[in-house]
Design a protein around this motif. Structure first.
Motif, PDB file in Angstrom:
ATOM      1  N   ALA A  69       0.837  -1.208   0.000  1.00 25.86           N
ATOM      2  CA  ALA A  69       0.000   0.000   0.000  1.00 25.86           C
ATOM      3  C   ALA A  69       0.867   1.251   0.000  1.00 25.86           C
ATOM      4  CB  ALA A  69      -0.909  -0.002   1.225  1.00 25.86           C
ATOM      5  N   PRO A  70       0.414   2.338  -0.644  1.00 29.24           N
ATOM      6  CA  PRO A  70       1.152   3.605  -0.583  1.00 29.24           C
ATOM      7  C   PRO A  70       1.422   3.998   0.871  1.00 29.24           C
ATOM      8  CG  PRO A  70      -0.592   3.761  -2.212  1.00 29.24           C
ATOM      9  CD  PRO A  70      -0.780   2.452  -1.507  1.00 29.24           C
ATOM     10  N   GLY A  71       2.647   4.464   1.121  1.00 26.41           N
ATOM     11  CA  GLY A  71       3.033   4.816   2.490  1.00 26.41           C
ATOM     12  C   GLY A  71       3.943   3.780   3.110  1.00 26.41           C
ATOM     13  N   THR A  72       3.941   2.546   2.562  1.00 27.44           N
ATOM     14  CA  THR A  72       4.852   1.517   3.060  1.00 27.44           C
ATOM     15  C   THR A  72       6.214   1.686   2.390  1.00 27.44           C
ATOM     16  OG1 THR A  72       4.201  -0.084   1.356  1.00 27.44           O
ATOM     17  CG2 THR A  72       2.961  -0.107   3.434  1.00 27.44           C
ATOM     18  N   PHE A 126      24.566 -13.097  -0.924  1.00 26.24           N
ATOM     19  CA  PHE A 126      23.859 -12.976   0.353  1.00 26.24           C
ATOM     20  C   PHE A 126      24.136 -11.602   0.956  1.00 26.24           C
ATOM     21  CE2 PHE A 126      23.922 -13.764   5.039  1.00 26.24           C
ATOM     22  CZ  PHE A 126      22.562 -13.996   5.191  1.00 26.24           C
ATOM     23  N   LEU A 127      23.080 -10.914   1.415  1.00 32.24           N
ATOM     24  CA  LEU A 127      23.230  -9.574   1.986  1.00 32.24           C
ATOM     25  C   LEU A 127      22.824  -9.513   3.463  1.00 32.24           C
ATOM     26  CD1 LEU A 127      21.766  -7.344  -0.883  1.00 32.24           C
ATOM     27  CD2 LEU A 127      24.155  -7.507  -0.183  1.00 32.24           C
ATOM     28  N   GLU A 128      21.591  -9.871   3.734  1.00 30.85           N
ATOM     29  CA  GLU A 128      20.966  -9.744   5.058  1.00 30.85           C
ATOM     30  C   GLU A 128      21.206  -8.351   5.650  1.00 30.85           C
ATOM     31  OE1 GLU A 128      19.953 -12.457   8.929  1.00 30.85           O
ATOM     32  OE2 GLU A 128      21.927 -12.672   8.026  1.00 30.85           O
ATOM     33  N   CYS A 129      20.827  -7.346   4.890  1.00 28.35           N
ATOM     34  CA  CYS A 129      20.938  -5.968   5.359  1.00 28.35           C
ATOM     35  C   CYS A 129      19.538  -5.381   5.574  1.00 28.35           C
ATOM     36  CB  CYS A 129      21.708  -5.118   4.356  1.00 28.35           C
ATOM     37  SG  CYS A 129      20.895  -4.953   2.752  1.00 28.35           S
ATOM     38  N   GLU A 130      19.455  -4.286   6.297  1.00 26.14           N
ATOM     39  CA  GLU A 130      18.173  -3.645   6.576  1.00 26.14           C
ATOM     40  C   GLU A 130      17.526  -3.154   5.283  1.00 26.14           C
ATOM     41  OE1 GLU A 130      16.465   0.127   9.183  1.00 26.14           O
ATOM     42  OE2 GLU A 130      18.472  -0.643   9.562  1.00 26.14           O
ATOM     43  N   PHE A 131      16.231  -3.363   5.183  1.00 26.69           N
ATOM     44  CA  PHE A 131      15.523  -2.944   3.977  1.00 26.69           C
ATOM     45  C   PHE A 131      15.354  -1.434   3.948  1.00 26.69           C
ATOM     46  CE2 PHE A 131      11.759  -1.587   1.723  1.00 26.69           C
ATOM     47  CZ  PHE A 131      11.813  -2.299   0.543  1.00 26.69           C
ATOM     48  N   SER A 132      15.489  -0.850   2.776  1.00 30.10           N
ATOM     49  CA  SER A 132      15.149   0.562   2.558  1.00 30.10           C
ATOM     50  C   SER A 132      14.753   0.717   1.099  1.00 30.10           C
ATOM     51  CB  SER A 132      16.332   1.479   2.886  1.00 30.10           C
ATOM     52  OG  SER A 132      17.307   1.409   1.870  1.00 30.10           O
ATOM     53  N   PRO A 133      13.889   1.675   0.783  1.00 34.27           N
ATOM     54  CA  PRO A 133      13.474   1.883  -0.611  1.00 34.27           C
ATOM     55  C   PRO A 133      14.666   2.154  -1.531  1.00 34.27           C
ATOM     56  CG  PRO A 133      12.037   3.097   0.875  1.00 34.27           C
ATOM     57  CD  PRO A 133      13.165   2.574   1.703  1.00 34.27           C
ATOM     58  N   GLU A 134      15.641   2.887  -1.009  1.00 31.24           N
ATOM     59  CA  GLU A 134      16.812   3.254  -1.816  1.00 31.24           C
ATOM     60  C   GLU A 134      17.649   2.024  -2.167  1.00 31.24           C
ATOM     61  OE1 GLU A 134      15.085   6.500   0.252  1.00 31.24           O
ATOM     62  OE2 GLU A 134      16.015   4.700   1.106  1.00 31.24           O
ATOM     63  N   LYS A 135      17.820   1.129  -1.176  1.00 22.98           N
ATOM     64  CA  LYS A 135      18.629  -0.070  -1.417  1.00 22.98           C
ATOM     65  C   LYS A 135      17.982  -1.000  -2.436  1.00 22.98           C
ATOM     66  CE  LYS A 135      20.781  -0.160   3.169  1.00 22.98           C
ATOM     67  NZ  LYS A 135      20.762  -0.803   4.511  1.00 22.98           N
ATOM     68  N   CYS A 155       9.408  -7.903   5.275  1.00 26.68           N
ATOM     69  CA  CYS A 155       9.987  -6.811   4.463  1.00 26.68           C
ATOM     70  C   CYS A 155      10.853  -5.882   5.311  1.00 26.68           C
ATOM     71  CB  CYS A 155       8.886  -6.006   3.767  1.00 26.68           C
ATOM     72  SG  CYS A 155       7.961  -6.943   2.560  1.00 26.68           S
ATOM     73  N   GLU A 156      11.545  -6.433   6.272  1.00 25.64           N
ATOM     74  CA  GLU A 156      12.433  -5.635   7.118  1.00 25.64           C
ATOM     75  C   GLU A 156      13.893  -5.781   6.706  1.00 25.64           C
ATOM     76  OE1 GLU A 156      11.560  -6.972  11.043  1.00 25.64           O
ATOM     77  OE2 GLU A 156       9.678  -5.844  11.182  1.00 25.64           O
ATOM     78  N   LYS A 157      14.204  -6.889   5.996  1.00 25.41           N
ATOM     79  CA  LYS A 157      15.585  -7.134   5.571  1.00 25.41           C
ATOM     80  C   LYS A 157      15.638  -7.586   4.117  1.00 25.41           C
ATOM     81  CE  LYS A 157      17.651  -8.299  10.034  1.00 25.41           C
ATOM     82  NZ  LYS A 157      18.439  -9.316  10.781  1.00 25.41           N
ATOM     83  N   ILE A 158      16.724  -7.208   3.453  1.00 21.65           N
ATOM     84  CA  ILE A 158      17.016  -7.723   2.121  1.00 21.65           C
ATOM     85  C   ILE A 158      17.993  -8.877   2.322  1.00 21.65           C
ATOM     86  CG2 ILE A 158      17.967  -7.222  -0.164  1.00 21.65           C
ATOM     87  CD1 ILE A 158      17.334  -4.258   0.352  1.00 21.65           C
ATOM     88  N   LEU A 159      17.548 -10.088   1.970  1.00 21.23           N
ATOM     89  CA  LEU A 159      18.374 -11.275   2.234  1.00 21.23           C
ATOM     90  C   LEU A 159      19.331 -11.586   1.079  1.00 21.23           C
ATOM     91  CD1 LEU A 159      15.634 -13.612   3.799  1.00 21.23           C
ATOM     92  CD2 LEU A 159      17.225 -12.062   4.968  1.00 21.23           C
ATOM     93  N   TYR A 160      18.818 -11.598  -0.150  1.00 17.83           N
ATOM     94  CA  TYR A 160      19.632 -11.938  -1.314  1.00 17.83           C
ATOM     95  C   TYR A 160      19.335 -10.971  -2.462  1.00 17.83           C
ATOM     96  CZ  TYR A 160      20.425 -16.491   0.938  1.00 17.83           C
ATOM     97  OH  TYR A 160      20.779 -17.493   1.813  1.00 17.83           O
ATOM     98  N   ALA A 161      20.308 -10.853  -3.349  1.00 14.92           N
ATOM     99  CA  ALA A 161      20.128 -10.034  -4.558  1.00 14.92           C
ATOM    100  C   ALA A 161      20.802 -10.712  -5.736  1.00 14.92           C
ATOM    101  CB  ALA A 161      20.697  -8.642  -4.343  1.00 14.92           C
ATOM    102  N   ASN A 162      20.372 -10.315  -6.943  1.00 12.73           N
ATOM    103  CA  ASN A 162      20.917 -10.857  -8.198  1.00 12.73           C
ATOM    104  C   ASN A 162      20.801 -12.384  -8.263  1.00 12.73           C
ATOM    105  OD1 ASN A 162      22.020 -10.335 -10.722  1.00 12.73           O
ATOM    106  ND2 ASN A 162      24.105 -10.734 -10.036  1.00 12.73           N
TER     107      ASN A 162
END
Length: 351
Positions: A14-17, A52-61, A78-85
């Motif tokens: 939802a908008p605002g998240t 593997f990342l396991e870093c804090e989630f943010s819109p910018e990241k 949706c509090e952490k980004i676990l993996y990318a690519n």
């Protein structure tokens, strides 16, 4: 489509998240993305490569990580980004109606894992949500607001019609001249209003913080609707049936069946024939007594069990009511309330 499951999904985006802010950033940059919300052994088995990342989630990241081709995997909250690519390899036995590689992978992954999977299309500039067999394309805020505005106007019209129907029913109940047709018609209008309300509620969820004004309008229109409907059903339901049974039968009616008044008399346990609709019926009194402020729910139950009908109750002597341990103040409120109710409804009908 499971409406409750869809509501739960829409809350995430939802908008605002923070997640929606990240998705909007990806859209505005003309990028594509494939995001899986949640990680377990099933998801792990279909992943390949990435890091593997396991870093804090943010819109910018999440926006920066979307510049890579692979999928992004978040935790369940949706509090952490676990993996990318990550390269996802879902089982091809799961069917997909999508043509694009990213969306086909997203749909199959959602079916195989039961996780929420989000696909952002760089070519079509849209966000599509998948979970189990659910597929839902998010709409632009302006489009949702326009549709929601039309739905609110429709609900206002239906609410007006319902109020008139309830007013007419009240007069007939006080005169003891109700037929099943009036009851079934009123119940039909309750269900129509409920279905419009469910659609508006989905708009509110999808709008998020942008839907606060819409929510206020909806809550104002929806006030006491559920309680009034429940009391109406309790007034006329046979002893052999329960409220939940009636509601379940009504909820199963499709749009065409919704237009048939006889389907509502059937749901109440009275049958579908024209003779059934002409049948005179008497209310137990839950709905009318529930409108008299001084009476508690315990008082209402006591009066319904004793008299089992408004017509008998109107003629009940004060002494008889006193013997039931109903206070003088409540007896006065009851008698005056019934008279005032009838007068008020008749005045409203004259305008």
């Amino acid at each position: 489509m499971d409406s409750q499951k869809l509501e739960d999904i829409l809350k995430f985006v939802a908008p605002g998240t923070a997640l929606r802010d990240g998705l909007n950033n990806i859209l505005e940059a003309g990028l594509g993305a494939l995001i899986v919300v949640g990680f377990d052994e099933v998801v792990k088995k279909m992943t390949d490569g990435g890091f593997f990342l396991e870093c804090e989630f943010s819109p910018e990241k999440v926006y920066e990580l979307a510049k890579m081709d692979g999928a992004i995997i978040l935790d369940d909250e949706c509090e952490k980004i676990l993996y990318a690519n990550i390269h996802l390899q879902p089982d091809r036995r799961f069917s997909s109606t999508e043509s694009g590689t990213r969306h086909r992978t997203a749909e199959r992954t959602a079916q195989q894992t039961g996780k929420l999977v989000i696909a952002v299309s760089e070519r079509r500039n849209v966000i599509t949500l998948y979970k189990d067999d659910i597929k839902y394309r998010l709409k632009e805020t302006v489009a949702i607001e326009s549709e929601a505005s039309q739905a609110i106007k429709t609900m206002e019209r239906y609410k007006y019609v319902l109020d008139r129907s309830l007013g007419n029913l009240t007069i007939l109940e006080l005169d003891n001249t109700v037929t099943m047709y009036e009851v079934a018609t009123t119940l039909q209008r309750f269900e129509m209003l409920r279905r419009i309300g469910a659609e508006i509620n989905s708009y509110i969820l999808e709008l998020g913080v942008e839907g606060r004004l819409l929510n206020l309008q909806f809550q104002n229109l929806n006030q006491d609707i559920e309680e009034d409907e429940q009391n109406l059903i309790r007034d006329y339901i046979p002893d052999s049936m329960e409220y939940k049974e009636v509601k379940e039968q009504i909820s199963l009616l499709d749009d065409d069946e919704l237009l048939g008044v006889e389907n509502f008399s059937s749901a109440l346990g009275y049958g579908k024939t024209y003779s059934t609709l002409d049948k005179e019926v008497s209310p137990r009194g839950y709905r009318i007594l529930g409108r008299i402020g001084k009476l508690t729910k315990k008082d209402v139950e006591k009066l319904v069990n004793q008299y089992n009908g408004i017509s008998k109750l109107q003629d009940a002597p004060d002494e008889e009511l006193s013997e039931m341990k109903i206070s003088k103040a409540k007896i006065k409120a009851l008698k005056n309330g019934l008279k005032r109710m009838k007068l008020t409804v008749e005045l409203e009908k004259s305008y």
